[in-house]
Design a protein around this motif. Structure first.
Motif, PDB file in Angstrom:
ATOM      1  N   GLY A  34      -1.995  15.283 -10.636  1.00 55.94           N
ATOM      2  CA  GLY A  34      -0.819  14.802 -11.338  1.00 55.94           C
ATOM      3  C   GLY A  34      -0.176  13.644 -10.602  1.00 55.94           C
ATOM      4  N   ASP A  35       0.574  12.852 -11.333  1.00 50.46           N
ATOM      5  CA  ASP A  35       1.268  11.712 -10.750  1.00 50.46           C
ATOM      6  C   ASP A  35       2.677  12.111 -10.318  1.00 50.46           C
ATOM      7  OD1 ASP A  35      -0.918  10.069 -11.270  1.00 50.46           O
ATOM      8  OD2 ASP A  35      -0.173   9.525 -13.259  1.00 50.46           O
ATOM      9  N   ILE A  36       3.245  11.321  -9.396  1.00 50.98           N
ATOM     10  CA  ILE A  36       4.633  11.496  -8.968  1.00 50.98           C
ATOM     11  C   ILE A  36       5.398  10.246  -9.368  1.00 50.98           C
ATOM     12  CG2 ILE A  36       6.190  11.837  -7.018  1.00 50.98           C
ATOM     13  CD1 ILE A  36       3.998  13.289  -5.570  1.00 50.98           C
ATOM     14  N   TYR A  37       6.547  10.460 -10.037  1.00 51.39           N
ATOM     15  CA  TYR A  37       7.331   9.345 -10.557  1.00 51.39           C
ATOM     16  C   TYR A  37       8.737   9.332  -9.955  1.00 51.39           C
ATOM     17  CZ  TYR A  37       3.788   8.942 -14.251  1.00 51.39           C
ATOM     18  OH  TYR A  37       2.612   8.789 -14.942  1.00 51.39           O
ATOM     19  N   SER A  38       9.349   8.148  -9.964  1.00 48.20           N
ATOM     20  CA  SER A  38      10.761   8.040  -9.632  1.00 48.20           C
ATOM     21  C   SER A  38      11.573   8.446 -10.851  1.00 48.20           C
ATOM     22  CB  SER A  38      11.103   6.601  -9.233  1.00 48.20           C
ATOM     23  OG  SER A  38      10.975   5.735 -10.360  1.00 48.20           O
ATOM     24  N   ARG A  39      12.879   8.505 -10.701  1.00 52.79           N
ATOM     25  CA  ARG A  39      13.747   8.946 -11.811  1.00 52.79           C
ATOM     26  C   ARG A  39      13.644   8.021 -13.019  1.00 52.79           C
ATOM     27  NH1 ARG A  39      19.514   6.338 -11.422  1.00 52.79           N
ATOM     28  NH2 ARG A  39      19.883   7.793 -13.121  1.00 52.79           N
ATOM     29  N   GLU A  40      13.354   6.719 -12.771  1.00 47.95           N
ATOM     30  CA  GLU A  40      13.271   5.770 -13.874  1.00 47.95           C
ATOM     31  C   GLU A  40      11.849   5.597 -14.394  1.00 47.95           C
ATOM     32  OE1 GLU A  40      13.703   3.166 -10.108  1.00 47.95           O
ATOM     33  OE2 GLU A  40      13.945   5.242 -10.736  1.00 47.95           O
ATOM     34  N   GLY A  41      10.943   6.486 -13.939  1.00 52.91           N
ATOM     35  CA  GLY A  41       9.589   6.482 -14.466  1.00 52.91           C
ATOM     36  C   GLY A  41       8.624   5.549 -13.762  1.00 52.91           C
ATOM     37  N   ARG A  42       8.963   5.075 -12.575  1.00 55.23           N
ATOM     38  CA  ARG A  42       8.063   4.198 -11.832  1.00 55.23           C
ATOM     39  C   ARG A  42       7.136   5.057 -10.966  1.00 55.23           C
ATOM     40  NH1 ARG A  42      11.895  -0.657  -9.668  1.00 55.23           N
ATOM     41  NH2 ARG A  42       9.899  -1.766  -9.520  1.00 55.23           N
ATOM     42  N   LEU A  43       5.897   4.661 -10.898  1.00 51.21           N
ATOM     43  CA  LEU A  43       4.864   5.469 -10.261  1.00 51.21           C
ATOM     44  C   LEU A  43       4.994   5.433  -8.734  1.00 51.21           C
ATOM     45  CD1 LEU A  43       2.460   7.169 -11.234  1.00 51.21           C
ATOM     46  CD2 LEU A  43       1.012   5.158 -10.908  1.00 51.21           C
ATOM     47  N   LEU A  44       5.152   6.597  -8.112  1.00 53.76           N
ATOM     48  CA  LEU A  44       5.268   6.696  -6.662  1.00 53.76           C
ATOM     49  C   LEU A  44       3.956   7.122  -6.011  1.00 53.76           C
ATOM     50  CD1 LEU A  44       8.758   8.454  -6.328  1.00 53.76           C
ATOM     51  CD2 LEU A  44       8.243   6.008  -6.297  1.00 53.76           C
ATOM     52  N   ALA A  45       3.172   7.940  -6.701  1.00 59.14           N
ATOM     53  CA  ALA A  45       1.882   8.388  -6.175  1.00 59.14           C
ATOM     54  C   ALA A  45       0.967   8.731  -7.337  1.00 59.14           C
ATOM     55  CB  ALA A  45       2.057   9.602  -5.262  1.00 59.14           C
ATOM     56  N   THR A  46      -0.300   8.372  -7.210  1.00 58.74           N
ATOM     57  CA  THR A  46      -1.263   8.647  -8.269  1.00 58.74           C
ATOM     58  C   THR A  46      -2.653   8.790  -7.675  1.00 58.74           C
ATOM     59  OG1 THR A  46      -2.080   7.903 -10.430  1.00 58.74           O
ATOM     60  CG2 THR A  46      -1.757   6.213  -8.737  1.00 58.74           C
ATOM     61  N   SER A  47      -3.535   9.436  -8.407  1.00 58.78           N
ATOM     62  CA  SER A  47      -4.922   9.589  -7.986  1.00 58.78           C
ATOM     63  C   SER A  47      -5.770   8.534  -8.684  1.00 58.78           C
ATOM     64  CB  SER A  47      -5.441  10.997  -8.319  1.00 58.78           C
ATOM     65  OG  SER A  47      -4.752  11.969  -7.569  1.00 58.78           O
ATOM     66  N   VAL A  48      -6.354   7.650  -7.903  1.00 59.51           N
ATOM     67  CA  VAL A  48      -7.168   6.568  -8.446  1.00 59.51           C
ATOM     68  C   VAL A  48      -8.638   6.969  -8.374  1.00 59.51           C
ATOM     69  CG1 VAL A  48      -7.822   4.139  -8.201  1.00 59.51           C
ATOM     70  CG2 VAL A  48      -5.466   4.868  -7.722  1.00 59.51           C
TER      71      VAL A  48
END
Length: 339
Positions: free
Chosen positions: A1-15
């Motif tokens: 799963g991805d981790i997002y900031s409160r405004e929906g910006r991607l903080l961590a993802t699996s590439v």
């Protein structure tokens, strides 16, 4: 799963990355099919991977088929965009059993904002399921379900997938939306670093909380390295054990207010800023003390004498009531955050 900031910006993802190659001796590949697609496949590969020419690829593909090799690897770390292009290459587009196209997917965890909030976002050691930060705290929800592929080791110590029927696709985990505001986080980290440089501090921490909700909008922790640089390698805000200090004054005033012993406009005599409890001296920062001030003012100036007198005068004969009030605020409970 991805981790997002409160405004929906991607903080961590699996590439996703792919180990991709071809089995030029698979059961469905005839000599006619191989020769028909040889030149065009070599051209496509040389255009994608510039370290080898068309002639080199053509020669190696022929050699691999002639010696009966079951796996010729193109790349061990092909990105998703190029992998999708490769799926449409001549011969490979025919699939695993006729075109010999074999691949294995791996993933790498990446943080689009680099070191920003790096320690708070955290990481997980995939082999031991250990780690820190949000990644570790919510790893059970983020990790999803592991897939598997049966592999066969072949000549050259390479591994080749064995049949599509031995492959189970993994399932994505849940996404995590945090309360972190990436804009505020950037400001906080920059401000913290500037003040640490100014004071030549060994470490520092800063937390920005939205007062009316309690949501943490930014959290920064920096340590000075032996080379003089500042890095975020430990969460001092959560992990460092120290005296509660003025933090407990807020909880103390809340207890006295909720139990009905004081009102903000009531007064307390702080005198010259010095008082004694059972032989121990307590002092205020301001020399000479604050004199007689309101409860609200005592909290505003963080008066040790003023707040301690409020609690001592009202709870000295019932200390358990004060402790129970603190317990109702869950101040005796772990936060449940992996530091």
């Amino acid at each position: 799963g991805d981790i997002y900031s409160r405004e929906g910006r991607l903080l961590a993802t699996s590439v996703p990355y792919f180990q991709a190659g071809v089995d030029l001796n698979c059961d469905g590949m005839t000599q006619e099919l191989f020769l028909k697609n040889l030149d065009s496949l070599a051209i496509c590969l040389s255009n994608m991977f510039e370290h080898k020419t068309y002639q080199q690829y053509r020669s190696e593909l022929i050699s691999s088929r002639d010696r009966g090799a079951r796996y010729y690897m193109f790349s061990s770390s092909l990105d998703y965009e190029n992998f999708k292009k490769m799926q449409n290459f001549p011969l490979l587009r025919l699939g695993r059993f006729k075109g010999g196209f074999v691949y294995r997917q791996t993933t790498k965890r990446e943080k689009p904002f680099g070191n920003l909030a790096r320690r708070t976002i955290g990481m997980v050691e995939s082999d031991k399921r250990r780690g820190v930060g949000l990644e570790a705290a919510y790893e059970e929800y983020l990790r999803g379900v592991t897939g598997y592929t049966v592999m066969q080791r072949i000549a050259g110590n390479l591994w080749m997938p064995v049949g599509d029927y031995n492959h189970i696709e993994p399932q994505d985990g849940f996404d995590l939306v945090t309360t972190i505001d990436i804009g505020i986080q950037d400001i906080v980290e920059t401000a913290l670093k500037n003040r640490m440089l100014y004071h030549d501090a060994a470490f520092g921490t800063a937390v920005v909380m939205e007062v009316n909700t309690g949501k943490v909008r930014a959290i920064a922790n920096l340590s000075k390295t032996q080379t003089g640089d500042y890095v975020e390698d430990y969460n001092y805000a959560i992990g460092r054990a120290s005296d509660p200090g003025s933090t407990l004054k807020l909880a103390s005033v809340i207890a006295a207010l909720e139990d009905g012993y004081v009102e903000p406009e009531d007064t307390v005599a702080t005198g010259n800023g010095i008082c004694y409890y059972h032989g121990y001296k307590m002092v205020d920062v301001l020399k000479g003390g604050y004199g007689k001030i309101s409860i609200q003012k005592a909290f505003e100036v963080s008066s040790n004498v003023g707040i301690s007198k409020i609690i001592y005068d009202n709870y000295k004969h019932q200390p358990e009531k004060f402790i129970d009030r603190l317990y109702k605020m869950h101040l005796n409970k772990p936060l449940g955050v992996i530091i």
